[in-house]
Design an enzyme around this catalytic site. Sequence first.
Site, short mmCIF file in Angstrom:
data_model
loop_
_atom_site.label_atom_id
_atom_site.label_comp_id
_atom_site.label_asym_id
_atom_site.label_seq_id
_atom_site.Cartn_x
_atom_site.Cartn_y
_atom_site.Cartn_z
N GLU A 131 0.84 -1.20 0.00
CA GLU A 131 0.00 0.00 0.00
C GLU A 131 0.88 1.25 0.00
OE1 GLU A 131 -2.62 0.67 3.34
OE2 GLU A 131 -4.09 1.64 2.05
N GLU A 267 -2.42 -3.99 6.82
CA GLU A 267 -3.56 -4.90 6.96
C GLU A 267 -3.70 -5.92 5.84
OE1 GLU A 267 -3.73 -1.57 6.40
OE2 GLU A 267 -5.34 -1.05 5.01
N ASN A 268 -2.60 -6.52 5.38
CA ASN A 268 -2.72 -7.57 4.36
C ASN A 268 -3.70 -8.63 4.85
OD1 ASN A 268 -0.29 -6.35 3.15
ND2 ASN A 268 0.70 -7.27 4.91
N GLU A 301 -5.66 -3.03 12.79
CA GLU A 301 -5.43 -3.87 11.61
C GLU A 301 -6.52 -4.93 11.49
OE1 GLU A 301 -3.24 -2.75 9.57
OE2 GLU A 301 -2.62 -1.29 11.09
N HIS A 304 -9.55 -3.65 9.87
CA HIS A 304 -9.41 -3.52 8.42
C HIS A 304 -9.81 -4.78 7.66
CE1 HIS A 304 -7.62 0.32 7.52
NE2 HIS A 304 -6.55 0.15 8.24
ZN LIG Z 1 -5.04 1.43 8.86
#
Ligand SMILES: [Zn+2]
Length: 861
Positions: A131, A267-268, A301, A304
């Site tokens: 990202e 946050e994969n 995370e 997300h």
């Molecule tokens: Zn975030």
Amino acid sequence: MESHRLPQHVVPTRYDLRLEPDLDRFTFTGTETIAVTVREATAEVVLNAAELEVTEASIEDGTGVRLPGMVEMDESTARCRFRFPHHLTPGAWRLHLSFKGNLNDKLRGFYRSHYKDQAGTTQVLAATQFEATDARRAFPCWDEPAFKAVFATTLVIDPALTAVSNTAVRSELVEGGKKVVRFKDTIKMSTYLAAFIVGRLEATEPVMVGSTPLRVWAVPGKQHLAGYGQEIGAYSLRFFEDYYGLPYPGDKLDLIAIPDFASGAMENLGAITFRETALLLDERTATHGERERVADVVAHENAHMWFGDLVTMTWWNGLWLNEAFATFMEMLAVDAWKPEWRRWEAFGAGRAAAMSVDGLHATRPIEYPVHAPKDADAMFDVLTYEKGASILRMLEQYLGPDRFREGVRGYLRAHAYANADTGDLWVALERAAERPVPALMDDWIFRPGYPLISVKVDQQGDLVLSQQRFTYLPAAAGELSAEEQEQEKAQRWQVPIQLQVTARGQATTQRLLLTEAETRLALPQGFESVLVNEGGHGFYRVRYQPGLLERILNAPERLTGIERFNLVSDAWAAVVAGLIPLAGYLDLTARFRGGRDRNLWGVIIDSFQVLNRLIAPADRPGLEALVRDRVGPAVAELGWTPSAGEMEIMRQLRGDLLRALGTIGNDRTVQAKAAELYGEHGRATPARELDPNVLAAAVSILAFSGDGGRYEEFLRTFRAAANPQEERRYLFSLPLFQQQALHEQTLARTLNGEIRTQDGPALISAMLMSVYARERTWAFVKANWDKMDQVFPKNGVRRMCGGVLGLATPEWERDVRRFFADRKIDFGGKVLPQYFEQLRIAVTLREREGKALTQYLKRSL
Ligand SMILES: [Zn+2]
């Protein structure tokens, strides 16, 4: 400027991706087959690739016929164009690519991270950070959030290593001396959420959350630091499944600590990566702040996985839908986990940080058009995260938490595995709340700034509330056009206001929506006082007629912690904006002597830090005396040792106050006591255990008052640190030393490889803010700019430059502006104009209040 967006005549549906990293040569090779849908007949396919060499390309139709592709790379647009000998007919095709690249050391794309193992040998691992727009550095792809697809990843690695990706392992076998790890298919997701981590990694036993195994990964030797992160990980995952009313969208969840990491975490889906300080922690030695940090980041995370991963913004202008929600949800989850931390109260500091940027003419709306990738990068700031989360909190309180949650659930269900815009969220919230949400919210999201609510009682005895945009400087100082200045002046919001009116000893709550410039309310018989922004959730500042403020201050026990915090935070902002004199504010701080409110103390101590950067050295003893006067009584009561069963946040307060007294208060007694306790603590069998919050404060105090010997000692402790928090604590003690020779050493270490590039920029920023180090540090930044720009991660350089706020004299201000202009530096968005305006505000405050401050401080001595 559509040129930054990919054409849509060919779109991907599935990536079969095989990557083979070489951790000795820092290279990787890859092959991929991308299933695509050709929507319009075309002879070319365009996608993103950067710093990759595509060695082979072909495309195959449903019958197995293959066409070779000519490859054209364009690094300036990060695009790869494939031309085929004739047109591809609409329908399903498979694009086959072979490529290679380098495992870079820039902490983005597919990169390498170093660490020393327990034997002291340097080890390498490979990790990813995609990202916003860096998946294209690992494999050619449609690298925009709306091109969602399924990923089936295979990692080919050295058999001694372990590989982690977004999903569970489907098979693992050894082929030709290599370990081939094949992962299960992901859900349909955006490219920026893919992740591959390869190295010597160890995992905890999984904790089951429903049917989801949750593990924490780290390099060997750190497993004993994983329990705390796993606990909040499991708690928050359960919390969100319940809140969202939807199961976790992945098949497993791994939380992975990476030794070199540019941001806090990423946050994969199913493979969340963290910097070590944001995940690993020794529960025996961590301060409250360090515990809160891990809890916050892990909860954020996990939030997300739904907001961002399951439902994704269509384009980067909608980033707030990801980040504001994750920040808001992080607060909800941590507040539910540890109510005694009063997380929403502490969030007041985050709200105030957003207000300080949003009070600039150079602010921006939460959502604004994004064209180039660097503009997307510039979106990761307090406006997206903290302002966004504040606005959501205000809306949640206004609509009611249950209706708000209903709306959120409806939004997620409607857009799962797909993309959404702000308008989609309004539709869902409006349906649940049965109230017009866009009319209320559009000004908060699509327009910059926020209101100052002025409160007075008029001649008729009515209460008058009025709104105008809050800014620190007059509009003319903001480099705005006449038209923009007019727009600012005319700006109005629909402001949900909660009031507490006290009459005849009885407090009642009233709610109203202020939509006009001004509104009037009749006051009850026996009126005593009015508090605007009861509960503290409103994103606005309040300015009372002096008599009204006095009435509130006469009964401070009626206020909650967040209300007291807002009162003082608003007063300090009013000083900086020139609305009230500094002396009045300094008198106000005297009323809170002996208070036990850590957030309130946070504002007060921060304001003293600002003043410390503005005063002449001759005034410093006066400021030190003022700090001792304000902070001393609370410290005298709290002492150095927690009482049995004392709340964790009280322990943090003790540490914060001791640190303030021993550094900016320059209190010799505190410094001597810190040295004594620290020396005792270092012995093999200390006479008494030092509370971690006090120990951390002692480290700061001893650095501030320390010499070269102490510097060497702290440097050694940093290098041999037992856990990430200790490493960070000693590293960030280095900017606090006062001697120039030590500053030279620290600065050199940021560029010679001794200090990780993930930490160097923050360290330099801290030194720019130090009155003892700033001059030398600014010279160092100017002299070494090219090298810094080359070795530090991009987001690090951008944040590092925020340190120029420490250079608050007219001469430095000119020099700072000249430097950035000469170098043609641009961080995207409005980052630099914001730094410049903040610097202007600081210089203006110094010029306006300098003399009065000198007088005031003389009286403190
Ligand atoms: Zn975030």
